[in-house]
Scaffold this motif. Structure first.
Motif, PDB file in Angstrom:
ATOM      1  N   GLU A 123     -21.477  41.792 -30.970  1.00 48.07           N
ATOM      2  CA  GLU A 123     -20.694  42.577 -30.009  1.00 48.07           C
ATOM      3  C   GLU A 123     -19.923  43.691 -30.730  1.00 48.07           C
ATOM      4  O   GLU A 123     -19.788  44.801 -30.203  1.00 48.07           O
ATOM      5  CB  GLU A 123     -19.741  41.660 -29.251  1.00 48.07           C
ATOM      6  CG  GLU A 123     -20.468  40.751 -28.265  1.00 48.07           C
ATOM      7  CD  GLU A 123     -19.574  39.689 -27.653  1.00 48.07           C
ATOM      8  OE1 GLU A 123     -20.008  39.030 -26.693  1.00 48.07           O
ATOM      9  OE2 GLU A 123     -18.439  39.502 -28.142  1.00 48.07           O
ATOM     10  N   TYR A 124     -19.434  43.393 -31.914  1.00 49.12           N
ATOM     11  CA  TYR A 124     -18.775  44.405 -32.737  1.00 49.12           C
ATOM     12  C   TYR A 124     -19.740  45.550 -33.041  1.00 49.12           C
ATOM     13  O   TYR A 124     -19.404  46.731 -32.890  1.00 49.12           O
ATOM     14  CB  TYR A 124     -18.276  43.737 -34.013  1.00 49.12           C
ATOM     15  CG  TYR A 124     -17.789  44.670 -35.101  1.00 49.12           C
ATOM     16  CD1 TYR A 124     -16.483  45.147 -35.095  1.00 49.12           C
ATOM     17  CD2 TYR A 124     -18.627  45.041 -36.146  1.00 49.12           C
ATOM     18  CE1 TYR A 124     -16.027  45.990 -36.101  1.00 49.12           C
ATOM     19  CE2 TYR A 124     -18.176  45.872 -37.157  1.00 49.12           C
ATOM     20  CZ  TYR A 124     -16.879  46.345 -37.138  1.00 49.12           C
ATOM     21  OH  TYR A 124     -16.436  47.175 -38.137  1.00 49.12           O
TER      22      TYR A 124
ATOM     23  N   ARG B 154     -11.805  43.304 -32.152  1.00 51.01           N
ATOM     24  CA  ARG B 154     -12.624  42.129 -32.468  1.00 51.01           C
ATOM     25  C   ARG B 154     -12.460  41.719 -33.928  1.00 51.01           C
ATOM     26  O   ARG B 154     -12.452  40.529 -34.250  1.00 51.01           O
ATOM     27  CB  ARG B 154     -14.100  42.416 -32.174  1.00 51.01           C
ATOM     28  CG  ARG B 154     -14.425  42.596 -30.704  1.00 51.01           C
ATOM     29  CD  ARG B 154     -15.907  42.881 -30.494  1.00 51.01           C
ATOM     30  NE  ARG B 154     -16.199  43.281 -29.124  1.00 51.01           N
ATOM     31  CZ  ARG B 154     -16.376  42.429 -28.107  1.00 51.01           C
ATOM     32  NH1 ARG B 154     -16.293  41.132 -28.331  1.00 51.01           N
ATOM     33  NH2 ARG B 154     -16.631  42.872 -26.890  1.00 51.01           N
TER      34      ARG B 154
ATOM     35  N   GLU C 114     -19.773  37.374 -31.657  1.00 45.33           N
ATOM     36  CA  GLU C 114     -18.685  38.301 -31.968  1.00 45.33           C
ATOM     37  C   GLU C 114     -19.135  39.434 -32.889  1.00 45.33           C
ATOM     38  O   GLU C 114     -18.773  40.598 -32.674  1.00 45.33           O
ATOM     39  CB  GLU C 114     -17.530  37.528 -32.622  1.00 45.33           C
ATOM     40  CG  GLU C 114     -16.223  38.298 -32.678  1.00 45.33           C
ATOM     41  CD  GLU C 114     -15.526  38.415 -31.325  1.00 45.33           C
ATOM     42  OE1 GLU C 114     -14.563  39.195 -31.238  1.00 45.33           O
ATOM     43  OE2 GLU C 114     -15.949  37.744 -30.364  1.00 45.33           O
TER      44      GLU C 114
END
Length: 236
Positions: A158-159, A188, A155
């Protein structure tokens, strides 16, 4: 000096079924270089000699090539560059750090070599895309960052990728895609400030004063970060 002692000892490793030292044929030596290089970067103890020695022994290891790339990416940062330009070294010593442009070029080369050995290495695509964008190669950067987003599965990374690809889209004038990427980053981590500031700046660039103010209003409405929990991965 402890690192130098350890490297000297590991150079004497005689693997099973060998009669003389062959550290490059020993899995423990490879794992040690991977682990120590990663840990040293984590605690901001940067040592070019360490990764150089690792590559001498394991020139095609994708993890060592990746860590070589991240080291030079760090050297290109404004903090390191400012220190390199201001520090006065004793006679006979140097920092072995070149310009930001030169460091980014070296980082790019190591990330490309890592991906040649391990094409599915998601974070190498992310880092390569980032250093390409920092060099102004935004079209190539977008291709790498889009690949990273399909593979990362983390996560926070990906941010980062959403912020990076948004900036690359923005540099290319692909403003709608940039806005979508920044919104994805905001979704996110809903308490993060960075994507909202990016959205405000993007709106200002497009001449949309109302949109710029609206994004900043969203940012100022966020809860105050708790001590030790900044709520925005980019801050770390």
């Amino acid at each position: 000096v402890h690192g130098e002692i350890a490297r000297t000892l590991l150079a004497m490793i005689v693997p099973r079924n060998f009669e003389r030292p062959a550290p490059a044929r020993d899995a423990m030596v490879r794992d040690w270089y991977r682990a120590t290089a990663a840990w040293m970067q984590h605690v901001e103890s940067h040592d070019t000699d360490h990764t150089n020695r690792a590559r001498e022994l394991f020139p095609t290891d994708p993890d060592i090539l990746f860590l070589s790339g991240t080291l030079h990416e760090i050297y290109a940062s404004s903090e390191i560059q400012a220190a390199a330009h201001s520090v006065v070294m004793p006679r006979g010593f140097d920092l072995d750090i070149v310009s930001a442009r030169g460091e980014l070029h070296q980082a790019e080369g190591f990330f490309r070599r890592a991906l040649a050995q391990a094409p599915e290495m998601a974070e190498a695509h992310l880092r390569l895309g980032r250093v390409l964008a920092l060099q102004g190669h935004d079209t190539e950067a977008v291709a790498e960052l889009e690949q990273a987003l399909t593979r990362l599965g983390d996560e926070e990374l990906e941010y980062d990728a959403e912020l990076f690809v948004g900036a690359a889209y923005e540099a290319l004038g692909r403003y709608d895609e940039a806005a979508a990427a920044y919104e994805d980053a905001a979704s996110r981590f809903p308490t993060a400030q960075s994507p909202l500031i990016a959205l405000s700046q993007l709106a200002r660039r497009r001449g949309d004063r109302t949109g710029a103010l609206a994004a900043m209003a969203r940012m100022f409405a966020l809860p105050t970060p708790e001590d030790g929990n900044p709520q925005d991965p980019w801050w770390g």
